[in-house]
Motif scaffolding. Structure first.
Motif, PDB file in Angstrom:
ATOM      1  N   GLY A 141      34.651  45.818  43.732  1.00 25.92           N
ATOM      2  CA  GLY A 141      34.980  45.199  42.428  1.00 25.92           C
ATOM      3  C   GLY A 141      35.109  43.794  42.822  1.00 25.92           C
ATOM      4  N   PRO A 142      34.666  42.678  42.419  1.00 23.87           N
ATOM      5  CA  PRO A 142      34.555  41.434  42.487  1.00 23.87           C
ATOM      6  C   PRO A 142      35.978  41.046  42.657  1.00 23.87           C
ATOM      7  CG  PRO A 142      33.935  41.821  40.248  1.00 23.87           C
ATOM      8  CD  PRO A 142      33.978  43.283  40.759  1.00 23.87           C
ATOM      9  N   LEU A 143      37.115  41.223  42.033  1.00 23.10           N
ATOM     10  CA  LEU A 143      38.404  40.738  42.169  1.00 23.10           C
ATOM     11  C   LEU A 143      38.873  41.110  43.326  1.00 23.10           C
ATOM     12  CD1 LEU A 143      39.522  41.043  38.484  1.00 23.10           C
ATOM     13  CD2 LEU A 143      38.239  39.097  39.354  1.00 23.10           C
ATOM     14  N   ALA A 144      38.759  42.428  43.767  1.00 24.98           N
ATOM     15  CA  ALA A 144      39.186  42.621  44.994  1.00 24.98           C
ATOM     16  C   ALA A 144      38.537  41.979  46.121  1.00 24.98           C
ATOM     17  CB  ALA A 144      38.969  44.157  45.193  1.00 24.98           C
ATOM     18  N   ASP A 156      42.052  27.755  40.644  1.00 22.43           N
ATOM     19  CA  ASP A 156      43.061  26.847  40.878  1.00 22.43           C
ATOM     20  C   ASP A 156      44.273  27.275  40.473  1.00 22.43           C
ATOM     21  OD1 ASP A 156      41.255  25.027  41.648  1.00 22.43           O
ATOM     22  OD2 ASP A 156      40.648  24.082  39.791  1.00 22.43           O
ATOM     23  N   ARG A 157      44.512  28.209  39.176  1.00 24.35           N
ATOM     24  CA  ARG A 157      45.622  28.458  38.655  1.00 24.35           C
ATOM     25  C   ARG A 157      46.447  29.589  39.635  1.00 24.35           C
ATOM     26  NH1 ARG A 157      45.385  28.370  32.930  1.00 24.35           N
ATOM     27  NH2 ARG A 157      46.751  29.971  32.656  1.00 24.35           N
ATOM     28  N   LEU A 158      45.472  30.326  40.125  1.00 23.29           N
ATOM     29  CA  LEU A 158      46.170  31.515  40.877  1.00 23.29           C
ATOM     30  C   LEU A 158      46.827  30.761  42.233  1.00 23.29           C
ATOM     31  CD1 LEU A 158      44.410  33.718  39.139  1.00 23.29           C
ATOM     32  CD2 LEU A 158      45.264  35.115  41.078  1.00 23.29           C
ATOM     33  N   ILE A 159      45.585  29.699  42.884  1.00 23.78           N
ATOM     34  CA  ILE A 159      46.101  29.269  44.308  1.00 23.78           C
ATOM     35  C   ILE A 159      47.366  28.385  44.105  1.00 23.78           C
ATOM     36  CG2 ILE A 159      45.430  27.445  45.847  1.00 23.78           C
ATOM     37  CD1 ILE A 159      42.283  28.586  45.174  1.00 23.78           C
ATOM     38  N   ARG A 208      48.918  32.405  45.264  1.00 18.57           N
ATOM     39  CA  ARG A 208      48.262  34.029  45.194  1.00 18.57           C
ATOM     40  C   ARG A 208      46.759  33.687  45.686  1.00 18.57           C
ATOM     41  NH1 ARG A 208      51.321  37.524  42.677  1.00 18.57           N
ATOM     42  NH2 ARG A 208      49.546  39.109  43.161  1.00 18.57           N
ATOM     43  N   ALA A 209      46.569  33.296  47.133  1.00 15.03           N
ATOM     44  CA  ALA A 209      45.326  32.832  47.559  1.00 15.03           C
ATOM     45  C   ALA A 209      44.336  33.988  48.003  1.00 15.03           C
ATOM     46  CB  ALA A 209      45.468  31.756  48.505  1.00 15.03           C
ATOM     47  N   GLY A 210      45.110  35.134  48.086  1.00 15.91           N
ATOM     48  CA  GLY A 210      44.188  36.516  48.377  1.00 15.91           C
ATOM     49  C   GLY A 210      44.932  37.207  49.331  1.00 15.91           C
ATOM     50  N   ALA A 212      48.933  37.993  48.362  1.00 11.92           N
ATOM     51  CA  ALA A 212      48.999  38.396  47.011  1.00 11.92           C
ATOM     52  C   ALA A 212      47.768  37.465  46.638  1.00 11.92           C
ATOM     53  CB  ALA A 212      50.249  37.217  46.532  1.00 11.92           C
ATOM     54  N   GLY A 213      46.797  37.909  45.398  1.00  7.89           N
ATOM     55  CA  GLY A 213      45.907  37.356  44.685  1.00  7.89           C
ATOM     56  C   GLY A 213      45.647  38.132  43.560  1.00  7.89           C
ATOM     57  N   PHE A 214      44.372  38.557  43.097  1.00 10.13           N
ATOM     58  CA  PHE A 214      44.523  38.979  41.835  1.00 10.13           C
ATOM     59  C   PHE A 214      44.913  40.020  41.821  1.00 10.13           C
ATOM     60  CE2 PHE A 214      41.045  35.981  41.637  1.00 10.13           C
ATOM     61  CZ  PHE A 214      40.973  35.536  40.294  1.00 10.13           C
ATOM     62  N   TYR A 215      45.324  40.826  43.163  1.00  7.50           N
ATOM     63  CA  TYR A 215      46.063  42.011  43.115  1.00  7.50           C
ATOM     64  C   TYR A 215      47.303  41.895  44.000  1.00  7.50           C
ATOM     65  CZ  TYR A 215      41.969  45.112  42.066  1.00  7.50           C
ATOM     66  OH  TYR A 215      40.716  45.619  41.454  1.00  7.50           O
ATOM     67  N   ASP A 216      48.126  42.851  43.735  1.00  3.78           N
ATOM     68  CA  ASP A 216      49.380  42.758  44.531  1.00  3.78           C
ATOM     69  C   ASP A 216      49.367  43.660  45.572  1.00  3.78           C
ATOM     70  OD1 ASP A 216      51.176  41.539  42.897  1.00  3.78           O
ATOM     71  OD2 ASP A 216      51.644  43.089  41.545  1.00  3.78           O
ATOM     72  N   TYR A 217      49.973  43.143  46.937  1.00  3.41           N
ATOM     73  CA  TYR A 217      49.765  43.912  48.165  1.00  3.41           C
ATOM     74  C   TYR A 217      51.238  44.259  48.734  1.00  3.41           C
ATOM     75  CZ  TYR A 217      45.147  42.205  47.731  1.00  3.41           C
ATOM     76  OH  TYR A 217      43.793  42.299  47.248  1.00  3.41           O
TER      77      TYR A 217
END
Ligand code: NAD
Length: 716
Positions: free
Chosen positions: A540-543, A579-582, A586-588, A593-598
């Motif tokens: 998936g592209p977000l992953a 930009d908003r996530l960074i 949530r840089a990955g 943390a990023g689009f997903y939780d870890y």
């Protein structure tokens, strides 16, 4: 007999039939074969009273190479009747062969894959030359096809539905003789080619009247037929595994194989062959198999035959490679080179770091041994070729240097400035950078003509692609040597010209940014990931964004935007979302943390706060629209790469996109995708215009594409 089959009688009454397609390097299931095999069977039936057996073998280096891929690639639904007729014709002859009433032995002197193995399956006994080149199997599925020369029907009856599907049909595995013998795919092996016929003759004498299992009264399919209790539970589980594996991606071949095997197991042999013909015909005539055959066979062949290699340079062989930087990439590059027989100098800042890099190779080799793929002696031999060091002068004897230090132009330039004084005047200087312009890095050296990009993909030991990046001043001789190295280490090379992100990085960024932009529009992230899976993307592209890290992605796009003078207001809408996530920390994945939780580095689910950050917009997401956005944006940007001269050939684009950046295999690659849309490039243009109206100018079809569409031309 005829010019295809040479004959010889041994032991008074055993006929040796040697296939030798006139004027061809291999025997294939073409028109000449179809005519010859019928004549051959006519004659065999006439002479059988005077014969006590037949040995079928080949005069070529392979036994039989399988189907005529060019013919199958061109087939369309309009050819269905003709295709079915041809398939029935081949099956009829093989049926006549196995029911002659005298023993038939297949003596496999070389590879028997696909149609070749199907011929062997119609023999009563299979003996193979024990050589690593004698591969057997039914790889049709890897071309979007199924074995239609009786191979599906016979393997189901020989091994049972489940085993036939898992060992042969669904994944298209190829087996060396020892493994094939263990699994019962062949019956015997001989050590030398000369031993084949005597062994076959001996078997014939000991087995004067063999009958195929399926022609034996009361024969039952091993493991039961689909209505028997033992299979009734296995089949749904198998179908569900398949669905899980494909994650909803189009796989007409897997569906048809499953159907042909299961349906065929419930009827008599002749009807099963007919069912097989019908499912196979559908696949041969499908657009998907044409796409796959084009990219996997013809585009690959273009690359393997060195069509992108400059003419006039003799083929070279490197002896020693120096890998500078023993981190994740450098260590793996060192392993791949050593495994291919090259001497490797592996340099890092400290000897400990260099040793750690060598340790990576040791780990892979251990795993290979555990999987039975190598012996401790072989591992030791590979390992002793890697010389870890912290001393740059140890690179002096290298024919090629591959730099894999931090992705920082100043650090890289410093390394090359030092290196050039150490290595010989002809040493190829290569950087494994994934983003930095090669032409700029080459300014650090006095011989920029020797400088080139060798962009490997991670994990290097598994990813087959090598993107070779030609800088403005890279010489043809250097390119030729880089291609020779790729061949030596078994990588599939594509050649591209220098530009930000080269080809692969540039295009994959478009894919993920499109998905990221959709998040910003309020599309449910789960729908975006699902749309990508259903389109056939492996991740998936977000992953994927989380893996790549959001800051790296933004840096790459910043660099490209600066290079092209893109105004801030014209930047990709995905950038604002990054930009908003960074900003939210949530840089990955590497940042936890990023689009997903870890949790402990493990992805546990989409970030629950994403919905607050980008509220969902009511209405149902149309998965096909999302998938088209991702697929079209990659194809359109690839066309721009072709226009700008970043890409040098269509095969490079197709093969590179599938092997390097996960573009769905069923499409045949980024440019074949344009050809294969129903209605061809003109229909692609219309859909791109529509996407441009809905989502922005980035979808506007390039002028070169519009011209091509008007002229009715494809990307060949
Ligand atoms: P890494 O941080 O794992 O490794 C870099 C290594 O280089 C470290 O071990 C460091 O000690 C060493 N190093 C730094 N300066 C050095 C010097 N002067 N001499 C010798 N060693 C030095 O990085 P990586 O992920 O292996 O990436 C290396 C390069 O490969 C980068 O240019 C990166 O862009 C590129 N690349 C990475 C990937 C990937 O997926 N990680 C893919 C393709 C290309």
């Amino acid at each position: 007999m005829n010019s295809y089959f040479a004959t010889e009688i041994v032991d008074d009454s055993i006929l040796i039939l040697t296939m030798d397609a006139p004027g061809q390097s291999a025997n294939t299931m073409d028109e000449a074969f179809r005519v010859a095999i019928k004549e051959c069977l006519d004659e065999l039936e006439e002479r059988k009273a005077s014969l006590t057996g037949v040995v079928l073998t080949s005069a070529k280096s392979t036994f039989f190479a399988g189907g005529d891929l060019g013919f199958m690639m061109r087939a369309t639904p309009a050819d269905a009747e003709e295709i079915a007729r041809l398939l029935r014709g081949v099956k009829l002859q093989l049926r006549r062969l196995e029911t002659l009433g005298i023993p038939v032995v297949a003596a496999l002197n070389g590879a028997a894959l696909g149609g070749g193995f199907e011929i062997a399956l119609a023999a009563h006994h299979r003996i193979a030359l024990d050589s690593p080149r004698t591969k057997v199997g039914l790889p049709e599925v890897t071309f979007g096809l199924l074995p239609g020369g009786g191979g599906t029907t016979r393997t189901v009856r020989m091994f049972g539905v489940q085993k036939a599907l898992q060992l042969l049909l669904l994944r298209g595995q190829q087996y060396v003789p020892s493994a094939a013998l263990d699994l019962g795919l062949i019956d015997d092996v001989v050590a030398t080619k000369d031993g084949l016929v005597p062994r076959a003759v001996a078997w014939i004498k000991a087995n004067p009247s063999p009958v195929q299992p399926w022609d034996t009264p009361g024969h039952r399919i091993p493991g039961g037929n689909p209505s028997s209790p033992e299979l009734a539970t296995v089949l749904p589980a198998l179908a569900s595994t398949l669905r899980k594996q494909s994650k909803g991606a189009p796989s007409l071949a897997a569906r048809n194989i499953l159907a042909a095997a299961v349906e065929g197991a419930q009827v008599d042999f002749a009807t099963a062959l007919e069912i097989e013909t019908s499912y196979c015909t559908e696949l041969i005539c499908s657009q998907t198999s044409a796409n796959i055959i084009k990219s996997q066979f013809f585009d690959m062949q273009h690359i393997q035959r060195g069509k992108g290699r400059p003419e006039g340079y003799p083929v070279t062989k490197a002896n020693t490679v120096a890998v500078i930087g023993a981190g994740m990439m450098g260590a793996a590059i060192a392993y791949v080179c050593a495994k291919a027989g090259l001497q490797v100098v592996l340099r890092d800042m400290t000897i400990e770091a260099a040793e750690r890099g060598k340790g990576y190779a040791a780990k892979i080799l251990e795993a290979r041994e555990a999987a039975g793929k190598g012996t401790p002696e072989q591992s030791a031999e590979i390992l002793q070729r890697i010389q870890p060091t912290h001393a740059l002068p140890d690179a002096a004897k290298a024919d090629v240097v591959i730099e894999a230090v931090f992705e920082n132009p100043e650090v890289k330039k410093q390394v090359f400035a030092e290196l050039q004084a150490i290595v010989g005047p002809d040493t190829v200087l290569a950087s494994n950078t994934s983003t930095l312009p090669i032409t700029d890095l080459a300014t650090a050296v006095e011989r920029p003509e020797n400088f080139i990009g060798l962009h490997f993909f991670s994990p290097v030991d598994k990813m087959p692609l090598l993107e070779i990046v030609v800088g403005e001043r890279t010489s043809d001789a250097t390119l030729a040597r880089a291609l020779d190295l790729a061949a030596q280490i078994g990588k599939t090379p594509i050649v591209v010209n220098d530009a930000p992100g080269f080809f692969t990085t540039r295009v994959i960024v478009q894919y993920v940014l499109e998905a990221v932009a959709a998040v910003g529009e309020g599309v449910a992230p789960a729908s975006i990931e699902q749309a990508a899976m259903q389109a056939g993307y492996p991740v998936g592209p977000l992953a994927l964004v989380d893996e790549l890290t959001l800051t790296l992605l933004r840096d790459i796009d910043n660099q490209a935007a600066a290079h092209r003078g893109v105004l801030p207001e014209n930047r990709h809408p995905g950038i604002g979302v990054l930009d908003r996530l960074i900003e939210r920390g949530r840089a990955g994945r590497s940042k936890g943390a990023g689009f997903y939780d870890y949790e402990d580095g493990r992805r546990v689910g989409i970030w629950t706060g994403l919905g607050e950050e980008f509220p969902l917009v009511e209405g149902e997401a149309v998965l096909q629209d999302l998938a088209d956005r991702m697929l079209y944006t990659e194809s359109i940007d690839s066309i721009r790469c072709l226009d700008e001269g970043v890409l040098r050939s269509v095969p490079d684009a197709n093969v590179g996109s599938i092997l390097g950046i996960g573009f769905p295999g069923w499409t045949g690659g980024v440019l074949q995708f344009v050809n294969q849309v129903e209605g061809g490039p003109a229909a692609f243009v219309a859909r791109a215009e529509e996407l441009a109206r809905l989502h922005g100018d980035r979808f506007r079809p390039p002028a070169s594409l519009v011209e091509r569409a008007v002229a009715g031309k494809h990307y060949e």
